[in-house]
Design a protein around this motif. Structure first.
Motif, PDB file in Angstrom:
ATOM      1  N   LYS A 144      -4.305  -0.469  -3.809  1.00 16.64           N
ATOM      2  CA  LYS A 144      -3.826   0.846  -2.946  1.00 16.64           C
ATOM      3  C   LYS A 144      -2.388   0.841  -3.264  1.00 16.64           C
ATOM      4  O   LYS A 144      -1.874   1.882  -3.900  1.00 16.64           O
ATOM      5  N   LEU A 145      -1.628  -0.247  -3.462  1.00 17.29           N
ATOM      6  CA  LEU A 145      -0.310  -0.284  -3.911  1.00 17.29           C
ATOM      7  C   LEU A 145       0.229  -0.465  -5.290  1.00 17.29           C
ATOM      8  O   LEU A 145       1.141   0.521  -5.872  1.00 17.29           O
ATOM      9  N   PHE A 146      -0.691  -1.075  -5.842  1.00 13.34           N
ATOM     10  CA  PHE A 146      -0.283  -1.428  -7.382  1.00 13.34           C
ATOM     11  C   PHE A 146      -1.394  -1.025  -8.393  1.00 13.34           C
ATOM     12  O   PHE A 146      -1.160  -1.082  -9.533  1.00 13.34           O
ATOM     13  N   GLY A 147      -2.506  -0.809  -7.990  1.00 18.32           N
ATOM     14  CA  GLY A 147      -3.726  -0.107  -8.795  1.00 18.32           C
ATOM     15  C   GLY A 147      -4.413  -1.205  -9.732  1.00 18.32           C
ATOM     16  O   GLY A 147      -4.974  -1.074 -10.505  1.00 18.32           O
ATOM     17  N   THR A 148      -3.970  -2.519  -9.126  1.00 19.71           N
ATOM     18  CA  THR A 148      -4.387  -3.635  -9.752  1.00 19.71           C
ATOM     19  C   THR A 148      -4.162  -4.817  -8.763  1.00 19.71           C
ATOM     20  O   THR A 148      -3.431  -4.939  -7.940  1.00 19.71           O
ATOM     21  N   THR A 149      -4.969  -6.021  -9.189  1.00 19.17           N
ATOM     22  CA  THR A 149      -4.909  -7.166  -8.189  1.00 19.17           C
ATOM     23  C   THR A 149      -4.061  -8.033  -8.860  1.00 19.17           C
ATOM     24  O   THR A 149      -3.536  -9.157  -8.253  1.00 19.17           O
ATOM     25  N   ASP A 150      -3.363  -7.580 -10.001  1.00 18.08           N
ATOM     26  CA  ASP A 150      -2.342  -8.448 -10.446  1.00 18.08           C
ATOM     27  C   ASP A 150      -1.000  -8.192  -9.716  1.00 18.08           C
ATOM     28  O   ASP A 150      -0.248  -7.414 -10.594  1.00 18.08           O
ATOM     29  N   ALA A 151      -0.607  -8.557  -8.703  1.00 12.79           N
ATOM     30  CA  ALA A 151       0.399  -8.069  -7.969  1.00 12.79           C
ATOM     31  C   ALA A 151       1.482  -9.290  -7.670  1.00 12.79           C
ATOM     32  O   ALA A 151       2.404  -8.987  -6.826  1.00 12.79           O
ATOM     33  N   LEU A 152       1.106 -10.460  -8.042  1.00 14.93           N
ATOM     34  CA  LEU A 152       1.978 -11.723  -7.799  1.00 14.93           C
ATOM     35  C   LEU A 152       3.352 -11.401  -8.297  1.00 14.93           C
ATOM     36  O   LEU A 152       3.615 -10.907  -9.462  1.00 14.93           O
ATOM     37  N   GLY A 153       4.510 -11.680  -7.355  1.00 17.80           N
ATOM     38  CA  GLY A 153       5.734 -11.448  -7.614  1.00 17.80           C
ATOM     39  C   GLY A 153       6.317 -10.151  -7.644  1.00 17.80           C
ATOM     40  O   GLY A 153       7.516  -9.814  -7.809  1.00 17.80           O
ATOM     41  N   LYS A 154       5.652  -9.162  -7.282  1.00 21.78           N
ATOM     42  CA  LYS A 154       5.924  -7.816  -7.098  1.00 21.78           C
ATOM     43  C   LYS A 154       6.529  -7.630  -5.452  1.00 21.78           C
ATOM     44  O   LYS A 154       6.291  -8.475  -4.699  1.00 21.78           O
ATOM     45  N   THR A 155       7.440  -6.725  -5.619  1.00 20.07           N
ATOM     46  CA  THR A 155       8.354  -6.550  -4.235  1.00 20.07           C
ATOM     47  C   THR A 155       8.114  -5.261  -3.474  1.00 20.07           C
ATOM     48  O   THR A 155       7.866  -4.283  -4.249  1.00 20.07           O
ATOM     49  N   LEU A 156       8.114  -5.638  -2.314  1.00 20.55           N
ATOM     50  CA  LEU A 156       7.929  -4.194  -1.417  1.00 20.55           C
ATOM     51  C   LEU A 156       9.051  -4.141  -0.359  1.00 20.55           C
ATOM     52  O   LEU A 156       9.525  -5.006  -0.031  1.00 20.55           O
ATOM     53  N   GLN A 157       9.236  -2.896   0.093  1.00 16.16           N
ATOM     54  CA  GLN A 157      10.229  -2.548   0.706  1.00 16.16           C
ATOM     55  C   GLN A 157       9.841  -1.976   2.246  1.00 16.16           C
ATOM     56  O   GLN A 157       8.507  -1.407   2.169  1.00 16.16           O
ATOM     57  N   SER A 158      10.511  -2.319   3.146  1.00 17.23           N
ATOM     58  CA  SER A 158      10.032  -2.059   4.409  1.00 17.23           C
ATOM     59  C   SER A 158      11.361  -1.552   5.513  1.00 17.23           C
ATOM     60  O   SER A 158      12.190  -2.144   5.870  1.00 17.23           O
ATOM     61  N   GLY A 159      11.425  -0.269   5.127  1.00 19.38           N
ATOM     62  CA  GLY A 159      12.740   0.386   6.143  1.00 19.38           C
ATOM     63  C   GLY A 159      13.903   0.104   5.387  1.00 19.38           C
ATOM     64  O   GLY A 159      15.149   0.542   5.754  1.00 19.38           O
TER      65      GLY A 159
END
Length: 797
Positions: free
Chosen positions: A157-172
């Motif tokens: 849903k977020l990245f379009g791939t399961t290769d998501a290690l090390g990626k950053t998300l913001q919350s507010g």
């Protein structure tokens, strides 16, 4: 030899096409329906079986004692896990989950994504609850504060791939969340359900308070015991533990709940993570229905096979004269029943694939028929098929193989009174089970209709509930409320901390009469001045809130049950003392509201305190919009537009209140659907067998009927004669089924605080329907022979 058995079996099936089709259709339906029900049963019994250490994992439950009685909590004070682990050598390890707030919101590529299925988890969580990982190290993934482990669904849903290690998300915009792990989506049969796990922010003040205070509940605690440890030994020493950590030890006790027990033994446990609590009674019902369907299908075969024993007597006699042993004859007849079952198996396999989506829709499961699951499903249906083949063919095989050769060859072969009696018992059993199912369906349907129609004390239709998930929205709620109301299709707007039919927990606060020493916990909801009128609740005494904050903040409204519980004769103007988590207030009763159901009708109405929206106990959490249902789309579009004006961080979270109330009875509706489908299938299979049996027996009596017609018998006499014996068996079935069904449904209705009475007409209607169906089934064959020319009947050999 086996090849010969199969060849003869095929010849017999082909020779008796009607007999074969009736049996195969009945067996196919029985195997298909029972296989899907057994899939459901196996799934229910397999909860939490995916964890390697499941036999040593226990959930900590607190028993809280108060003047109102005992209650069990799945949430305990934060320090409990560590203190137990330190005090008891039997505990090898522990882990805890926390929930800080209702939902978590991530921002990615300028879009907001909300999720309620999340927890803050301690670093060792995956050491106790192992799962299948796509990426990341389970040993270190949750070590850092705000580290995030997401499931496969969220990664896509977020990245379009399961290769998501090390990626950053913001919350507010306040915190960066670093993705440290990606896991496979959790199986549906895990009592803990989450899509996101977050590393605990140990420096956060809120966490410090909740993890160190023995007075605040917030930790879901799981213990890993040593190999030979016994939970009973820990409980025996719990008294000293409680005394050393709690101010009032008499109010607290703990016990350990084994992980495999959680799904079926948590009905009384509040504030747990297990939102999908199982009901063992329902599972037994599903199992029983599956077995009933198989039995009825097997009974059909046994009935028809024993009835046809007369036709196959010469075949058995010749085989015996030719030197066949009894076990060879048994094998032959068993091979025929098994072959028939395997033909049904092939049809069932494809039928399960076809019907599985429909089955999922009314059981709320997610069974799939693909390469990963086909093997399991194949083995399940195969196992059921083998049982059916052997069970249905066993009695006919033994009966036929024991026939005496001398009598057979003389033409005096009889199957004996025993086989006739057995056929009657089997027919009665079939229809007894079918009638029980029909009665259960009618009772369940009426109960579900009743709980939909019973007055709730408020109106829940045409009510849109919009969540408040932002502190800024709370501060500006009056402006937002006015904007929501600025639509020709919105009839009114109110705000509250909770709504009737709440799916979240309802606040409970200590309440006592002013000056009294004894307090009790009561439900508490904050209302604004418009809630009572918007929901059309009825004030039986006093007045509503006025909208004047300085005045209303000093007043409360209570329900009728609270008046009775507190022993108040003239409540208006009296003072109550409310306290929770160190906050204490003395408030005056301004009004009494008529009891309304703020929980499902499984529960009786409890005492309720309605505080003003501005109160120290619970902040507002919802907007309620009364709308014109003919313009639902316009209302949603308007509400979403207003939401975006004031909350740019999260998307609008909403639901319709009547749908939420319907969700309370999802499990009951599921059982009702299974009853209905099970009843329909069982009565169809039973009538299918009755049709075949009646056809065969009428065929045996063709000459007798011809003679009766020559002697003056008319069509009505013939139909009555041929139907009489069968209808007697149906009447016996009704007499047996009624008390069984009454007891079963009375037990089921005990789970409802508000329920119907099981009326006599339900039994009468069920019996009449079955009699009518059975009579129609028999009459088809009876009329056929009754209208036959008696000359033709007498010519038959």
């Amino acid at each position: 030899m086996l090849k010969n058995y199969i060849k003869i079996a095929f010849r017999n099936l082909w020779k008796n096409k009607t007999y074969s089709v009736i049996n195969i259709v009945g067996l196919t339906l029985g195997i298909t329906c029972s296989s899907m029900l057994f899939m459901l049963v196996i799934d229910e019994f397999s909860y939490d079986s995916m964890y390697d250490q499941k036999d040593r994992l226990y959930r900590l439950i607190e028993i809280n004692t108060s003047p109102e009685g005992e209650r069990e909590f799945g949430m305990v004070p934060g320090p409990t896990g560590k203190a137990l682990s330190d005090d008891y050598e039997e505990i090898e390890d522990y882990t805890q989950l926390y929930k800080f707030g209702g939902q978590i919101v991530f921002q990615h590529n300028e879009e907001a994504y909300e999720e309620r299925d999340y927890y803050f988890a301690e670093p060792n969580f995956f050491e106790l609850f192992n799962l299948e990982w796509i990426a990341g190290d389970p040993a270190t993934a949750l070590e850092k504060p705000f580290a995030v482990v997401i499931n496969e669904e969220w990664a896509m849903k977020l990245f379009g791939t399961t290769d998501a290690l090390g990626k950053t998300l913001q919350s507010g915009g306040e915190t960066d969340f670093l993705v440290t792990g990606v896991i496979k989506d959790l199986p549906q049969n895990s009592h803990i359900q989450y899509k996101i796990l977050v590393g605990i922010p140990t420096g956060m003040e809120f966490y410090k308070q909740i993890s160190t205070s023995w007075d605040r509940y917030g930790a879901y605690t799981y213990l890993l015991l040593n190999e030979n440890a016994q939970p009973e030994s820990i409980h025996q020493k719990m008294e000293g533990f409680v005394a050393s950590h709690f101010e009032k030890p008499e109010e607290h006790d703990f016990y350990l709940q084994a992980l495999p027990d959680i799904h079926f033994n948590s009905a009384s446990i509040e504030y747990g993570v297990d939102t999908n609590k199982g009901e063992i009674t329902y599972v037994y019902i599903f199992m029983a229905i599956g077995i009933f369907m198989l039995l009825i299908a097997c009974i059909n075969y046994m009935n028809l096979a024993t009835a046809k024993a007369l036709d196959r007597g010469k075949e058995v006699g010749i085989r015996k004269v030719s030197g066949a042993f009894q076990h060879q004859l048994v094998t032959q007849f068993l091979s025929e029943s098994t072959l028939m079952a395997f033909i049904a198996f092939i049809l069932s396999f494809f039928l399960v694939d076809l019907l599985l989506p429909i089955f999922n829709s009314f059981t709320d499961k997610n069974f799939v028929f693909n390469l990963d699951t086909v093997g399991t499903i194949f083995l399940l249906i195969l196992g059921v098929t083998v049982v059916v083949g052997l069970l249905s063919g066993s009695y006919p095989a033994i009966l036929m193989s024991r026939l005496k050769t001398t009598y057979i060859l003389k033409g005096a072969m009889q199957t004996g009174k025993g086989s006739v009696a057995l056929r009657k018992v089997l027919v009665s059993t079939q229809f007894t089970l079918s009638i029980v199912m029909i009665i259960a369906t009618l009772v369940a349907y009426r109960q579900l209709q009743y709980i939909q129609d019973v007055p709730l004390g408020f109106e829940n239709e045409q009510m849109l509930i919009v969540d408040i998930n932002n502190g800024e929205v709370r501060q500006r709620f009056e402006t937002i409320k006015a904007e929501y109301a600025n639509s020709p299709y919105v009839e009114g707007v109110a705000v509250s901390s909770r709504v009737p039919g709440e799916w979240k927990s309802i606040q409970e606060i200590y309440t006592k009469n002013f000056g009294s020493a004894d307090s009790m916990k009561m439900n508490y909801i904050g209302f604004d001045e418009d809630m009572i009128d918007l929901y059309k609740m009825e004030l039986t005494a006093g007045a509503n809130f006025t909208g004047n904050k300085s005045v209303d903040s000093l007043h409360i409204i209570i329900n009728e049950t609270a008046v009775q519980t507190l022993g108040l004769e003239d409540p208006i103007g009296k003072y109550l003392e409310l306290s929770d988590d160190g906050t204490r207030q003395q408030l005056q009763i301004a009004g009494v509201v008529k009891d309304f159901n703020f929980q499902s009708l499984h529960n009786e109405v409890g005492p309720m305190i309605l505080g003003f929206r501005s109160n120290p106990f619970q902040s507002i959490d919802y907007f309620s919009l009364k709308f014109n249902s003919e313009h639902t789309e316009e209302v949603l579009a308007h509400a979403d537009k207003v939401h975006k004006m004031f909350d740019t961080f999260s998307s609008m979270e909403y639901h319709f209140l009547d749908e939420q109330w319907a969700a309370f009875y999802k499990e009951d509706r599921r059982v009702s659907n299974v009853f209905a489908i099970g009843g329909g299938v069982t009565i169809f299979i039973a009538c299918l067998g009755l049709f075949g049996l009646a056809s065969f027996i009428i065929q045996q009596r063709t000459k007798e009927i011809g003679i009766r017609k020559v002697l003056g018998a008319n069509v009505t006499n013939i139909v009555g004669l041929l139907s009489k014996d069968f209808l007697k068996l149906i009447l016996i079935s009704i007499l047996i089924a009624v008390p069984i069904a009454w007891y079963a449904m009375e037990s089921w209705l005990q789970d409802f605080a508000y329920r119907i009475d099981v009326s006599w007409w339900i039994f009468a209607l069920s019996g009449f329907v079955v009699l009518a169906i059975a009579f129609f089934t028999i009459s088809i064959q009876s009329l056929k022979v009754a209208f036959t020319n008696p000359v033709d009947s007498l010519k038959r050999e």
